[in-house]
Design an enzyme around this catalytic site. Structure first.
Site, mmCIF file in Angstrom:
data_model
loop_
_atom_site.group_PDB
_atom_site.id
_atom_site.type_symbol
_atom_site.label_atom_id
_atom_site.label_comp_id
_atom_site.label_asym_id
_atom_site.label_seq_id
_atom_site.Cartn_x
_atom_site.Cartn_y
_atom_site.Cartn_z
ATOM 1 N N SER A 7 64.292 109.782 14.025
ATOM 2 C CA SER A 7 63.743 109.815 12.667
ATOM 3 C C SER A 7 62.449 110.606 12.663
ATOM 4 C CB SER A 7 63.470 108.393 12.183
ATOM 5 O OG SER A 7 62.586 108.449 11.082
ATOM 6 N N HIS A 32 67.320 112.612 11.776
ATOM 7 C CA HIS A 32 67.336 111.610 10.707
ATOM 8 C C HIS A 32 66.160 111.892 9.777
ATOM 9 C CE1 HIS A 32 68.366 107.656 9.008
ATOM 10 N NE2 HIS A 32 67.064 107.420 8.935
ATOM 11 N N ASP A 34 64.125 110.838 6.585
ATOM 12 C CA ASP A 34 63.830 109.679 5.732
ATOM 13 C C ASP A 34 63.093 110.108 4.471
ATOM 14 O OD1 ASP A 34 64.754 107.276 7.099
ATOM 15 O OD2 ASP A 34 63.318 107.807 8.665
ATOM 16 N N MET A 36 61.589 108.928 0.867
ATOM 17 C CA MET A 36 61.164 107.697 0.175
ATOM 18 C C MET A 36 60.456 108.030 -1.133
ATOM 19 S SD MET A 36 59.497 105.746 3.388
ATOM 20 C CE MET A 36 60.363 105.563 4.941
ATOM 21 N N HIS A 65 68.642 110.141 4.928
ATOM 22 C CA HIS A 65 68.557 108.749 4.470
ATOM 23 C C HIS A 65 67.707 108.717 3.216
ATOM 24 C CE1 HIS A 65 67.147 104.370 5.615
ATOM 25 N NE2 HIS A 65 67.870 104.401 4.503
ATOM 26 N N MET A 67 65.984 106.924 0.514
ATOM 27 C CA MET A 67 65.471 105.626 0.046
ATOM 28 C C MET A 67 64.837 105.865 -1.312
ATOM 29 S SD MET A 67 64.015 104.372 3.700
ATOM 30 C CE MET A 67 64.086 106.035 4.345
ATOM 31 N N MET A 136 70.504 98.497 7.897
ATOM 32 C CA MET A 136 69.053 98.502 8.145
ATOM 33 C C MET A 136 68.672 97.296 9.015
ATOM 34 S SD MET A 136 67.864 101.227 6.875
ATOM 35 C CE MET A 136 66.174 100.879 7.381
ATOM 36 N N GLY A 141 61.000 101.485 4.722
ATOM 37 C CA GLY A 141 59.703 101.903 4.187
ATOM 38 C C GLY A 141 58.764 102.468 5.252
ATOM 39 N N GLY A 144 58.102 102.017 13.081
ATOM 40 C CA GLY A 144 57.320 101.183 13.981
ATOM 41 C C GLY A 144 57.374 99.686 13.727
ATOM 42 N N ASP A 174 69.411 101.345 11.876
ATOM 43 C CA ASP A 174 68.121 102.023 11.687
ATOM 44 C C ASP A 174 66.994 101.006 11.603
ATOM 45 O OD1 ASP A 174 66.027 103.667 10.892
ATOM 46 O OD2 ASP A 174 66.926 104.238 8.972
ATOM 47 N N SER A 197 59.784 105.786 16.183
ATOM 48 C CA SER A 197 58.630 105.650 17.077
ATOM 49 C C SER A 197 59.024 105.611 18.546
ATOM 50 C CB SER A 197 57.832 104.398 16.697
ATOM 51 O OG SER A 197 58.685 103.294 16.515
HETATM 52 C C1 DX5 Z 1 62.511 102.994 7.844
HETATM 53 C C2 DX5 Z 1 63.221 104.285 8.153
HETATM 54 C C3 DX5 Z 1 63.524 104.436 9.574
HETATM 55 C C4 DX5 Z 1 62.293 104.503 10.452
HETATM 56 C C5 DX5 Z 1 62.697 104.125 11.827
HETATM 57 O O1 DX5 Z 1 62.428 102.850 6.494
HETATM 58 O O2 DX5 Z 1 64.448 104.340 7.454
HETATM 59 O O3 DX5 Z 1 64.365 105.554 9.806
HETATM 60 O O4 DX5 Z 1 61.686 105.749 10.460
HETATM 61 O O5 DX5 Z 1 61.553 104.084 12.628
HETATM 62 P P1 DX5 Z 1 61.476 103.131 13.896
HETATM 63 O O6 DX5 Z 1 62.562 103.567 14.832
HETATM 64 O O7 DX5 Z 1 60.102 103.395 14.435
HETATM 65 O O8 DX5 Z 1 61.663 101.727 13.414
HETATM 66 ZN ZN ZN Z 2 65.943 105.868 8.066
#
Ligand code: DX5
Ligand code: ZN
Length: 214
Positions: A7, A32, A34, A36, A65, A67, A136, A141, A144, A174, A197
């Site tokens: 990600s 990936h 993300d 948002m 992805h 969101m 999920m 959001g 880490g 994820d 992370s």
């Molecule tokens: C969270 C994201 C994830 C996130 C994963 O909302 O959809 O893709 O970046 O990060 P880690 O692997 O650090 O949980």
């Molecule tokens: Zn994601």
């Protein structure tokens, strides 16, 4: 062996191109992405302009992805030569069947994601049309966060359904996955693992990637 989609949310945005080139020089399967909107989730990341710039350096396909609320408004913006999957949230769609049909019409594979509080049965009526199910394992959001184990029975639910009824979708997970806990989701039968992370902050990125996949 699972596939991995790092990600890019956990990359250093001041050197995004270098960070992405670095992970692409290792054994990764997808990027990936993300996206948002600050509405469906309590954070804002980046949009289509950033993703389109990445086309100049992308060597692996995008696993996008979204969101965002009512994602059908923006799906067109995320179709690029590198787009393979566009995943929307069950919780964000007024008409999920129509949104899946739109993604297909625009030439991408359609993913559907469920948040930790959503039960897997809500997707029962759509399983024939879905190419990817994203479970999920954190509240979406932020990167880490800590892995939530209630994702495991959901992954198993979709594995069992697929086996029984011969569906074609792949299963992705994820959130909070790292080299130490990845075995849990692999044992449950997941096909594709997102890791932010755990890859970008790793001292040894190759080790982290290989360990998560193996
Ligand atoms: C969270 C994201 C994830 C996130 C994963 O909302 O959809 O893709 O970046 O990060 P880690 O692997 O650090 O949980
Ligand atoms: Zn994601």
């Amino acid at each position: 062996m699972a596939k991995i989609a790092p990600s890019i949310l956990s990359a250093d945005f001041a050197r995004l191109g270098e960070d992405i080139s670095d992970v692409q020089s290792r054994n990764i399967d997808y990027l990936h992405i993300d996206v948002m909107d600050g509405m469906l989730v309590p954070n804002i990341s980046f949009g289509p302009a950033v993703m389109k710039s990445l086309n100049r350096i992308a060597k692996v396909p995008y696993d996008i992805h979204l969101m965002i609320e009512r994602p059908e408004r923006y799906i067109n913006e995320f179709i690029t030569e590198n787009t393979e999957f566009i995943t929307v949230h069950y919780e964000a769609c007024d008409d999920l069947a129509a949104t899946i049909a739109l993604i297909h019409k625009l030439g991408a594979k359609a993913g559907v994601s469920i948040k930790p509080g959503t039960s897997p049965e809500v997707l029962d009526d759509f399983l024939n049309d879905i190419d990817l199910i994203l479970v999920m394992s954190v509240e979406p959001g932020f990167g880490g966060q800590k892995f939530m184990e209630n994702s495991i029975p959901k992954i198993q639910y979709f594995v069992d359904k697929k086996r029984m009824d011969n569906y074609q979708y792949i299963i992705e997970v994820d959130g909070g996955i790292n080299p130490e806990n990845a075995y849990l989701v692999k044992e449950a039968g997941v096909d594709l693992i997102v890791a932010g992370s755990a890859v970008f902050n790793a001292k040894d990125r190759t080790y982290a990637i290989e360990k998560i996949k193996e």
